[in-house]
Design a protein around this motif. Structure first.
Motif, PDB file in Angstrom:
ATOM      1  N   THR A 104       3.498  45.110 -53.110  1.00  0.00           N
ATOM      2  CA  THR A 104       2.987  43.758 -52.838  1.00  0.00           C
ATOM      3  C   THR A 104       1.481  43.781 -52.591  1.00  0.00           C
ATOM      4  O   THR A 104       0.991  44.512 -51.721  1.00  0.00           O
ATOM      5  N   ARG A 105       0.746  42.978 -53.361  1.00  0.00           N
ATOM      6  CA  ARG A 105      -0.699  42.889 -53.156  1.00  0.00           C
ATOM      7  C   ARG A 105      -0.974  41.958 -51.988  1.00  0.00           C
ATOM      8  O   ARG A 105      -0.370  40.892 -51.866  1.00  0.00           O
ATOM      9  N   HIS A 106      -1.907  42.364 -51.160  1.00  0.00           N
ATOM     10  CA  HIS A 106      -2.173  41.689 -49.893  1.00  0.00           C
ATOM     11  C   HIS A 106      -2.336  40.182 -50.089  1.00  0.00           C
ATOM     12  O   HIS A 106      -1.689  39.383 -49.411  1.00  0.00           O
ATOM     13  N   LEU A 107      -3.199  39.790 -51.009  1.00  0.00           N
ATOM     14  CA  LEU A 107      -3.458  38.364 -51.223  1.00  0.00           C
ATOM     15  C   LEU A 107      -3.142  37.972 -52.662  1.00  0.00           C
ATOM     16  O   LEU A 107      -3.828  37.150 -53.268  1.00  0.00           O
ATOM     17  N   GLY A 108      -2.073  38.574 -53.200  1.00  0.00           N
ATOM     18  CA  GLY A 108      -1.670  38.237 -54.553  1.00  0.00           C
ATOM     19  C   GLY A 108      -2.791  38.594 -55.526  1.00  0.00           C
ATOM     20  O   GLY A 108      -3.463  39.617 -55.387  1.00  0.00           O
ATOM     21  N   GLU A 109      -3.008  37.716 -56.499  1.00  0.00           N
ATOM     22  CA  GLU A 109      -4.043  37.974 -57.506  1.00  0.00           C
ATOM     23  C   GLU A 109      -5.393  37.420 -57.076  1.00  0.00           C
ATOM     24  O   GLU A 109      -6.344  37.428 -57.852  1.00  0.00           O
ATOM     25  N   GLY A 110      -5.472  36.926 -55.856  1.00  0.00           N
ATOM     26  CA  GLY A 110      -6.710  36.273 -55.406  1.00  0.00           C
ATOM     27  C   GLY A 110      -7.869  37.243 -55.264  1.00  0.00           C
ATOM     28  O   GLY A 110      -7.693  38.461 -55.208  1.00  0.00           O
ATOM     29  N   GLU A 111      -9.058  36.685 -55.180  1.00  0.00           N
ATOM     30  CA  GLU A 111     -10.283  37.490 -55.138  1.00  0.00           C
ATOM     31  C   GLU A 111     -10.924  37.487 -53.755  1.00  0.00           C
ATOM     32  O   GLU A 111     -12.089  37.829 -53.614  1.00  0.00           O
ATOM     33  N   ASP A 112     -10.200  37.054 -52.746  1.00  0.00           N
ATOM     34  CA  ASP A 112     -10.758  37.035 -51.397  1.00  0.00           C
ATOM     35  C   ASP A 112     -11.260  38.432 -51.031  1.00  0.00           C
ATOM     36  O   ASP A 112     -10.535  39.407 -51.175  1.00  0.00           O
ATOM     37  N   PRO A 113     -12.519  38.527 -50.570  1.00  0.00           N
ATOM     38  CA  PRO A 113     -13.041  39.857 -50.219  1.00  0.00           C
ATOM     39  C   PRO A 113     -12.278  40.504 -49.068  1.00  0.00           C
ATOM     40  O   PRO A 113     -12.392  41.711 -48.855  1.00  0.00           O
ATOM     41  N   ARG A 114     -11.502  39.703 -48.339  1.00  0.00           N
ATOM     42  CA  ARG A 114     -10.713  40.298 -47.258  1.00  0.00           C
ATOM     43  C   ARG A 114      -9.453  40.997 -47.761  1.00  0.00           C
ATOM     44  O   ARG A 114      -8.747  41.652 -46.997  1.00  0.00           O
ATOM     45  N   ALA A 115      -9.148  40.829 -49.037  1.00  0.00           N
ATOM     46  CA  ALA A 115      -7.933  41.453 -49.567  1.00  0.00           C
ATOM     47  C   ALA A 115      -8.034  42.976 -49.436  1.00  0.00           C
ATOM     48  O   ALA A 115      -9.063  43.569 -49.774  1.00  0.00           O
ATOM     49  N   VAL A 116      -6.981  43.584 -48.937  1.00  0.00           N
ATOM     50  CA  VAL A 116      -6.946  45.036 -48.747  1.00  0.00           C
ATOM     51  C   VAL A 116      -5.998  45.626 -49.789  1.00  0.00           C
ATOM     52  O   VAL A 116      -4.830  45.234 -49.873  1.00  0.00           O
ATOM     53  N   ALA A 117      -6.507  46.533 -50.592  1.00  0.00           N
ATOM     54  CA  ALA A 117      -5.675  47.168 -51.623  1.00  0.00           C
ATOM     55  C   ALA A 117      -4.499  47.890 -50.974  1.00  0.00           C
ATOM     56  O   ALA A 117      -4.624  48.431 -49.873  1.00  0.00           O
ATOM     57  N   VAL A 118      -3.381  47.913 -51.675  1.00  0.00           N
ATOM     58  CA  VAL A 118      -2.183  48.540 -51.117  1.00  0.00           C
ATOM     59  C   VAL A 118      -2.487  49.979 -50.690  1.00  0.00           C
ATOM     60  O   VAL A 118      -2.083  50.415 -49.614  1.00  0.00           O
ATOM     61  N   GLU A 119      -3.245  50.704 -51.535  1.00  0.00           N
ATOM     62  CA  GLU A 119      -3.498  52.123 -51.231  1.00  0.00           C
ATOM     63  C   GLU A 119      -4.471  52.283 -50.066  1.00  0.00           C
ATOM     64  O   GLU A 119      -4.638  53.377 -49.544  1.00  0.00           O
ATOM     65  N   ASP A 120      -5.095  51.200 -49.648  1.00  0.00           N
ATOM     66  CA  ASP A 120      -6.014  51.265 -48.500  1.00  0.00           C
ATOM     67  C   ASP A 120      -5.387  50.765 -47.209  1.00  0.00           C
ATOM     68  O   ASP A 120      -6.049  50.686 -46.167  1.00  0.00           O
ATOM     69  N   GLN A 121      -4.114  50.394 -47.260  1.00  0.00           N
ATOM     70  CA  GLN A 121      -3.458  49.923 -46.041  1.00  0.00           C
ATOM     71  C   GLN A 121      -2.944  51.152 -45.300  1.00  0.00           C
ATOM     72  O   GLN A 121      -2.055  51.852 -45.790  1.00  0.00           O
ATOM     73  N   PRO A 122      -3.528  51.434 -44.134  1.00  0.00           N
ATOM     74  CA  PRO A 122      -3.201  52.695 -43.466  1.00  0.00           C
ATOM     75  C   PRO A 122      -1.853  52.659 -42.748  1.00  0.00           C
ATOM     76  O   PRO A 122      -1.399  51.604 -42.286  1.00  0.00           O
TER      77      PRO A 122
END
Lengths: 124, 124
Positions: A104-122
Motif C-alpha cells: 500500500t502506497r502511503h498517499l496512493g498515487e498522489g504527489e504530496d511531498p509528505r508521502a513516505v515510500a513503502v521501503e522508507d517506512q521504518p
C-alpha cells in the motif's frame, strides 16, 4: 520460528514523534500493522487495490470522504474500501493503528511531498 | 460503494455475551476483523496457512505457546505466525480483536466442540 514479543501500542507510540509518517510494528498475511500520528489535514488520495483499516487510538481522526465525514475517537475503527477517495484529518491530533497490504502506497498515487515510500517506512 | 459506518469496539462488545464465539465486524483485503470474548482456557491448535493477530481490548489474554507464554493486557497485541501451536487463556476474562484471513478455522483442525465454523460466525 521467531514468534516475537508482544507489542504494546502505547509504548510504541511514545517512541516516535514524526507526523503522518507510518511506522511498521508487525506483519501478518502479507499485510503490515502500522502506527501513525497526525496533526491537521493530509492529502486526498485513494488506493486502487487495497482496503485500509484505521483504528483510532488517541485523539480524534476524521476521515473525509467525498460525500461525508467519518469521525473516529479512541476505540473506533473504519475500513476505507479500495478505490474510495479519502482525506485524513486529525482534530487536532490523532494516533492511529493501520492495517493494510504491504504494498500500500502511503498517499496512493498522489504527489504530496509528505508521502513516505513503502521501503522508507521504518519498523519500530 | 457502501463505505459503511464507523465501528465502535466497546459498543460491539456489549452486544453479545457468548464466550469463545467470534463475531465478525468488518472485512478488508480478504481478511475478517472479529471480536471475541473468553473465560478460562481454549484448546491447543494452530493454523497451517494463516497468521493470526490478537489485540487485547479488555481483561487479560494469555497466549500459551509450546515454549513460553505471551501475556496481553488492553492495548497490547501479538501475532501468532502460521503453524505455531497456541492455546488462548483468559485470566479470568478477556475481550479481543482478531484480524485473520476469512478462511481461518476457529480452532484449526482441532475437534473441540466449541469450535465455530467460519460460516457460522455471525456479523454484528
Amino acid at each position: 520460528v521467531n514468534t516475537g514479543d508482544p507489542i504494546d501500542l502505547a509504548a510504541k507510540l511514545r517512541s516516535f514523534d514524526e507526523l503522518w509518517s507510518p511506522r511498521i510494528i508487525g506483519e501478518a498475511n502479507g499485510q503490515y500493522l502500522k502506527l501513525a500520528k497526525g496533526e491537521g489535514t493530509l492529502e486526498w488520495h485513494s488506493h486502487e487495490h487495497e482496503d485500509e483499516v484505521f483504528l483510532c487510538l488517541e485523539g480524534r481522526l476524521v476521515l473525509e470522504l467525498r460525500e461525508r465525514e467519518v469521525v473516529l475517537e479512541p476505540g473506533q475503527l473504519f475500513i476505507v474500501p479500495k478505490g474510495v477517495e479519502h482525506r485524513p484529518r486529525a482534530e487536532p491530533r490523532a494516533s492511529v493503528l493501520l492495517f493494510e497490504p504491504k504494498q500500500t502506497r502511503h498517499l496512493g498515487e498522489g504527489e504530496d511531498p509528505r508521502a513516505v515510500a513503502v521501503e522508507d517506512q521504518p519498523w519500530i
